[in-house]
Scaffold this motif. Structure first.
Motif: not given
Length: 192
Positions: A93-103, A116-121
């Motif tokens: 559980r981490n905000p960076l991982i949550k942002a990746l899931l969101d994106e 997925v690799k070019p996404l900022p998250a």
């Protein structure tokens, strides 16, 4: 507990009643894995702190030899257990991982890891967890596959929780990987 009570007199006569443990196979596996330390906590801390190694756990006193007695062998030899897999996991559980899931959820039509690799998250996670990028890449492949399969799972929403229908029962303690994650996203999007 009935079985434990049925054999209590035998264990007492042998002087081993304080060494007898009853449990499910999952519980016994957990105990064995965690004899020296809590393996999930160690792995979690290693990934979250982006470390390649953990500190050596001090050796504990040599434990006694163990014997496994199996009651209801027919159940043990069923497809569910014999040859089945035990797959312990760790939740990160981490905000960076949550942002990746969101994106990934927002861009559900992504065709593969290279999209997925070019996404900022993704880039943020790659920077934060550079020692564990291989793990993230494999998880992302699972996430993308689950985007195609989560709706085929037979789940319900009860008390703001995803529960699954298994046979004629409803189970609320089951997580089916990213299928469950995306089911939560889907239900949240619907307002549930």
């Amino acid at each position: 507990m009935r079985d434990k009570n049925d054999f209590a007199s035998v264990f007492t006569a042998l002087g081993i009643e304080d060494r007898i443990e009853y449990g499910t196979f999952n519980k016994l596996c957990e105990q064995l894995l965690n004899e020296q330390c809590n393996v999930r906590e160690k792995v979690h801390d290693m990934i979250i702190n982006n470390r390649e190694k953990i500190d050596k756990v001090p050796d504990l006193e040599q434990s006694r030899l163990k014997v496994l007695l199996i009651d209801e062998v027919d159940v043990f030899l069923s497809d569910k257990y014999y040859g089945g897999m035990y797959t312990p996991s760790v939740y990160l559980r981490n905000p960076l991982i949550k942002a990746l899931l969101d994106e990934i959820w927002k861009n559900r039509t992504l065709k593969g890891l290279n999209y997925v690799k070019p996404l900022p998250a993704y880039r943020n996670c790659a920077t934060q967890y550079n020692h564990w990028l291989f793990l993230f890449d494999e998880a992302i492949k699972d996430m993308l596959a689950a985007l195609q399969s989560y709706q085929s799972s037979t789940y319900l929403v009860q008390d703001d929780k995803i529960v699954y229908v298994e046979g004629e029962s409803i189970v609320d303690n089951v997580v089916r990987g990213y299928d469950t994650v995306w089911a939560y996203y889907y239900e949240h999007q619907k307002g549930n």
